[in-house]
Each structure stands twice: as structure tokens, then as C-alpha cells.
Design an enzyme around this catalytic site. Sequence first.
Site, PDB file in Angstrom:
ATOM      1  N   LYS A 113      -7.603   1.905  -5.679  1.00 31.67           N
ATOM      2  CA  LYS A 113      -6.304   3.050  -5.671  1.00 31.67           C
ATOM      3  C   LYS A 113      -5.422   2.293  -6.810  1.00 31.67           C
ATOM      4  CE  LYS A 113      -7.665   6.386  -3.092  1.00 31.67           C
ATOM      5  NZ  LYS A 113      -8.226   7.560  -3.937  1.00 31.67           N
TER       6      LYS A 113
ATOM      7  N   TYR B 271     -12.784  -0.366  -3.029  1.00 31.34           N
ATOM      8  CA  TYR B 271     -12.272   0.926  -2.702  1.00 31.34           C
ATOM      9  C   TYR B 271     -11.009   0.300  -3.056  1.00 31.34           C
ATOM     10  CZ  TYR B 271      -9.343   4.188  -0.534  1.00 31.34           C
ATOM     11  OH  TYR B 271      -8.851   5.382  -0.272  1.00 31.34           O
TER      12      TYR B 271
ATOM     13  N   SER C 113      -2.721   7.753  -3.698  1.00 30.93           N
ATOM     14  CA  SER C 113      -3.396   6.243  -3.910  1.00 30.93           C
ATOM     15  C   SER C 113      -3.970   5.836  -2.163  1.00 30.93           C
ATOM     16  CB  SER C 113      -2.883   5.563  -4.001  1.00 30.93           C
ATOM     17  OG  SER C 113      -2.571   4.529  -4.192  1.00 30.93           O
ATOM     18  N   SER C 114      -3.499   5.102  -1.513  1.00 25.05           N
ATOM     19  CA  SER C 114      -3.634   4.351  -0.240  1.00 25.05           C
ATOM     20  C   SER C 114      -2.608   2.953  -0.166  1.00 25.05           C
ATOM     21  CB  SER C 114      -5.359   3.764  -0.329  1.00 25.05           C
ATOM     22  OG  SER C 114      -5.644   3.252   0.964  1.00 25.05           O
TER      23      SER C 114
END
Length: 257
Positions: free
Chosen positions: A166, A162, A148-149
Site C-alpha cells: 500500500k 501487506y 490504501s490502508s
Amino acid sequence: MTPTRLAERTALVTGGGRGIGRAISLRLAAEGALVAVHYGHDHQAAQDTVKQIEADGGRAFALRAELGVPGDAEAVWDGFDQGLAAVGAPAGVDIVVNNAGVTLPKPLADVTEEDYDRVFAVNTRAPFFILQRALPRLRDGGRIVNISSGAVRIGYPAIAAYTMTKGALDVLTPALALQLGPRGITVNTVAPGFTDTAINPTLADPQIRSALAAHSAFNRLGTPADIADVVAFLAGDDARWITGQWIDATGGVHLGL
């Protein structure tokens, strides 16, 4: 590092030829796994990763499948099955790492419907159906790691679409962990922060590098190896009691705010 910790196990790493994916591929192979290095377009990078693994005494093969297009998940697993057969390995998979993704560095006002559909197709739809088709292949006691982020816990208007991709993938992790728990399969998410890879060309600017590094508690950018080490831990037996978790691997970005 124990070269045989993942012996007799097979791993798929999507986007495994470059950046964080390359580091994950190298690390899993170093611990004994046979690694399928998936790539979408950069054939040379994937081949270089496979060659490096083999030079280090590991086992790997590359497979190509463009993500974000109809039939992408089937293409990934067709290539995987063919790769196993080519190296004489038994069918099945033990470790699936959903790492491949694309960025969309645009604020909400500038995102087109085509942009939106593309980033969701690659970052959310593809891993969902890759996992769906992994289930009959995944051996009991297996491991799933979704990349993920750290941006999902911190507001970044410049990459809102974006970040949404995620966040959607993050929700899948605990649901799938609960479903697969009876089979001894763990499902976890690893969320990198500012990481020194070629995917971010702005890091060539020393001032930007310094500014981003300052967000970390360690005052440095992350490296692909920092993330690969976390993934390798989750892929092994030592992490058997960890599932459904979102692992922050940002180096303490924005702690205390």
C-alpha cells in the site's frame, strides 16, 4: 445524494463485488454512474451487486479478471470494453477505483518469497498497469481513486509486507496527479482503517471487535459505506480542487499517539 451527480459517467471499481468495493459500486451507481463491477473469483457476489444496482434503478455490468497473473490489466480492460459495448455505452472511462487487494497476515519472519511476490502482484503491480492502460481511455476531467490502508502510517508488524504494497501505491498517487493535472484529472488515495467486512474473519470475535473499535475516535468499526462516501465525494465535481492527496478514512484511529 443526487442521483444525477455522476450521470453520463462510467466507472470501473476493481474488487467491486464485495465489502468496501461493493459499497463503492452501489454508491457510484446511485449517483448516476454506469459501473463496471470487476471481480476475480466470486462471480455470485459480483452478479448480486449488479442486480442490486439495477433493482435500485442504476446501471452496471460485471467483468471477471484474475489479478496478480500475467496479462491481468489487459484482461480487465478487455472485459470493460466488451461490457460497454454490450450495454451500448460509448467507449472510455471517467472514474477508476483501484480497490481490489489481498491481505497477508504474517510477520516478516513467516513471509515466504511466494507470499511476498503474490501480495505485491495483486496490490501494487496490478493497479499500476491497470492505470497505465487506463490513460488512453480516461476522459479529461476524470477521477482516479486508489484504496490504501491506514496501516501505512501506523506500525503493524503482523502485516508488514501487506503494508509495503500500500505504501508503494501511495507514492504513485502524487506522481500521477502531477502528470494528469493538465487534463483536469484528479488522483487521490483513500485509506480505510478497521472496517467491518468479511475479509477479516477475526471480527466475529466480540472481544476483538471491541478492541479494534476502541482505536477509533468514535469507538466503533468503520463500515463499507463510510469509505464509499469518501470515494463518491472524490469522484464528483465538488472534489475538483483536490488531487495528489492521501485521505485518512480511519475514523481517527490512533489520534493523539
